[in-house]
Scaffold this active site. Structure first.
Site, PDB file in Angstrom:
ATOM      1  N   HIS A 192     -43.593  12.615  -1.792  1.00  8.22           N
ATOM      2  CA  HIS A 192     -43.946  11.830  -2.965  1.00  8.22           C
ATOM      3  C   HIS A 192     -45.179  12.444  -3.627  1.00  8.22           C
ATOM      4  O   HIS A 192     -45.881  13.264  -3.026  1.00  8.22           O
ATOM      5  CB  HIS A 192     -44.159  10.360  -2.579  1.00  8.22           C
ATOM      6  CG  HIS A 192     -42.852   9.661  -2.284  1.00  8.22           C
ATOM      7  ND1 HIS A 192     -42.718   8.674  -1.349  1.00  8.22           N
ATOM      8  CD2 HIS A 192     -41.617   9.863  -2.820  1.00  8.22           C
ATOM      9  CE1 HIS A 192     -41.444   8.274  -1.323  1.00  8.22           C
ATOM     10  NE2 HIS A 192     -40.769   8.982  -2.198  1.00  8.22           N
ATOM     11  N   GLY A 212     -36.211  13.376  -6.856  1.00  9.91           N
ATOM     12  CA  GLY A 212     -35.893  12.173  -6.084  1.00  9.91           C
ATOM     13  C   GLY A 212     -35.422  10.992  -6.925  1.00  9.91           C
ATOM     14  O   GLY A 212     -34.321  10.454  -6.700  1.00  9.91           O
ATOM     15  N   ASP A 258     -32.792  12.338  -3.435  1.00 10.22           N
ATOM     16  CA  ASP A 258     -32.755  11.774  -2.071  1.00 10.22           C
ATOM     17  C   ASP A 258     -31.304  11.544  -1.642  1.00 10.22           C
ATOM     18  O   ASP A 258     -30.937  11.768  -0.486  1.00 10.22           O
ATOM     19  CB  ASP A 258     -33.512  10.439  -2.024  1.00 10.22           C
ATOM     20  CG  ASP A 258     -34.977  10.593  -2.360  1.00 10.22           C
ATOM     21  OD1 ASP A 258     -35.814  10.516  -1.461  1.00 10.22           O
ATOM     22  OD2 ASP A 258     -35.279  10.794  -3.549  1.00 10.22           O
ATOM     23  N   ASP A 295     -45.238   8.287   0.399  1.00  8.10           N
ATOM     24  CA  ASP A 295     -46.434   7.571  -0.024  1.00  8.10           C
ATOM     25  C   ASP A 295     -46.226   6.107   0.355  1.00  8.10           C
ATOM     26  O   ASP A 295     -45.484   5.382  -0.312  1.00  8.10           O
ATOM     27  CB  ASP A 295     -46.644   7.725  -1.524  1.00  8.10           C
ATOM     28  CG  ASP A 295     -47.967   7.117  -1.978  1.00  8.10           C
ATOM     29  OD1 ASP A 295     -48.581   6.370  -1.182  1.00  8.10           O
ATOM     30  OD2 ASP A 295     -48.376   7.386  -3.113  1.00  8.10           O
ATOM     31  N   HIS A 353     -37.179   4.314  -6.877  1.00 10.81           N
ATOM     32  CA  HIS A 353     -35.904   4.586  -6.210  1.00 10.81           C
ATOM     33  C   HIS A 353     -35.999   4.266  -4.713  1.00 10.81           C
ATOM     34  O   HIS A 353     -35.413   4.951  -3.887  1.00 10.81           O
ATOM     35  CB  HIS A 353     -35.493   6.047  -6.438  1.00 10.81           C
ATOM     36  CG  HIS A 353     -36.546   7.041  -6.007  1.00 10.81           C
ATOM     37  ND1 HIS A 353     -37.833   7.036  -6.483  1.00 10.81           N
ATOM     38  CD2 HIS A 353     -36.488   8.070  -5.130  1.00 10.81           C
ATOM     39  CE1 HIS A 353     -38.520   8.020  -5.926  1.00 10.81           C
ATOM     40  NE2 HIS A 353     -37.730   8.649  -5.092  1.00 10.81           N
ATOM     41  N   ASP A 401     -32.902   4.383  -2.490  1.00 10.86           N
ATOM     42  CA  ASP A 401     -32.440   5.732  -2.125  1.00 10.86           C
ATOM     43  C   ASP A 401     -33.219   6.262  -0.921  1.00 10.86           C
ATOM     44  O   ASP A 401     -32.665   6.926  -0.033  1.00 10.86           O
ATOM     45  CB  ASP A 401     -32.644   6.718  -3.285  1.00 10.86           C
ATOM     46  CG  ASP A 401     -31.833   6.356  -4.516  1.00 10.86           C
ATOM     47  OD1 ASP A 401     -31.234   5.266  -4.534  1.00 10.86           O
ATOM     48  OD2 ASP A 401     -31.803   7.163  -5.460  1.00 10.86           O
ATOM     49  N   ARG A 413     -32.159   5.764   6.724  1.00 11.10           N
ATOM     50  CA  ARG A 413     -31.116   5.103   7.516  1.00 11.10           C
ATOM     51  C   ARG A 413     -30.084   6.123   8.012  1.00 11.10           C
ATOM     52  O   ARG A 413     -29.682   6.113   9.182  1.00 11.10           O
ATOM     53  CB  ARG A 413     -30.425   4.022   6.680  1.00 11.10           C
ATOM     54  CG  ARG A 413     -29.311   3.323   7.423  1.00 11.10           C
ATOM     55  CD  ARG A 413     -28.549   2.318   6.579  1.00 11.10           C
ATOM     56  NE  ARG A 413     -27.302   2.020   7.259  1.00 11.10           N
ATOM     57  CZ  ARG A 413     -26.192   2.740   7.149  1.00 11.10           C
ATOM     58  NH1 ARG A 413     -26.154   3.777   6.340  1.00 11.10           N
ATOM     59  NH2 ARG A 413     -25.117   2.424   7.833  1.00 11.10           N
TER      60      ARG A 413
HETATM   61  O1  13P Z   1     -39.130  11.074  -5.080  1.00 10.82           O
HETATM   62  C1  13P Z   1     -39.009  11.863  -4.174  1.00 10.82           C
HETATM   63  C2  13P Z   1     -38.527  11.428  -2.860  1.00 10.82           C
HETATM   64  O2  13P Z   1     -38.190  10.070  -2.806  1.00 10.82           O
HETATM   65  C3  13P Z   1     -39.358  13.277  -4.350  1.00 10.82           C
HETATM   66  O3  13P Z   1     -38.817  13.776  -5.541  1.00 10.82           O
HETATM   67  P1  13P Z   1     -39.493  15.030  -6.226  1.00 10.82           P
HETATM   68  O4  13P Z   1     -39.629  16.086  -5.192  1.00 10.82           O
HETATM   69  O5  13P Z   1     -38.561  15.461  -7.312  1.00 10.82           O
HETATM   70  O6  13P Z   1     -40.807  14.555  -6.758  1.00 10.82           O
END
Ligand code: 13P
Length: 136
Positions: free
Chosen positions: A8, A55, A60, A80, A87, A90, A96
């Site tokens: 994140h 992501g 993801d 984080d 999301h 996801d 899971r």
């Molecule tokens: O959001 C993410 C994982 O949940 C990471 O996505 P990015 O690597 O595109 O920032």
């Protein structure tokens, strides 16, 4: 071995530093990442990364699909834990699937370092047996 690297936003610098520190181990494997994480790793470490979508745009879930197909051996996902993600479903689904398919998943730097040293020692070599035998 196929390794997914995801971070994140507030963990991306940590991820880049992690990949620089362990480049000699990581470069022996096939590396996958969500879009922005992958770009940052490529630029920062010079490692070759197979990049999926970002992501929040489905990256993801794309990595989740590889886990479901027994095509991912380790997931390093520096989450984080102090900021909500749009999301979130996801993210939960990906973790899971790691549990469903017995894929080691590190969600913070401390566990990521343990796993990377385990890979170097061969502790995860059982993954190749699982891939060939379990889902025939
Ligand atoms: O959001 C993410 C994982 O949940 C990471 O996505 P990015 O690597 O595109 O920032």
């Amino acid at each position: 071995m196929n390794i997914a690297l995801i971070a994140h936003d507030r963990k991306k610098e940590t991820m880049v530093n992690f990949t620089i520190a362990y480049k000699d181990i990581l470069e022996k494997h096939n590396l996958y990442a969500t879009g922005t994480t992958g770009l940052r790793i490529q630029e920062g470490s010079g490692l070759n990364i197979n990049r999926f979508l970002s992501g929040p745009l489905g990256g993801d879930q794309q990595i989740g699909a590889k886990i479901a197909e027994e095509d991912m051996d380790l997931v390093i996902f520096l989450r984080d834990a102090l900021e909500a993600q749009p999301h979130e479903p996801d993210i939960q689904a990906l973790i899971r699937l790691c549990d469903v398919h017995y894929v080691p998943v590190a969600t913070n730097l401390a566990s990521a370092e343990i796993f990377i040293k385990a890979i170097e020692r061969g502790d995860l070599d059982w993954r190749s047996v699982r891939k060939t035998d379990m889902f025939k």
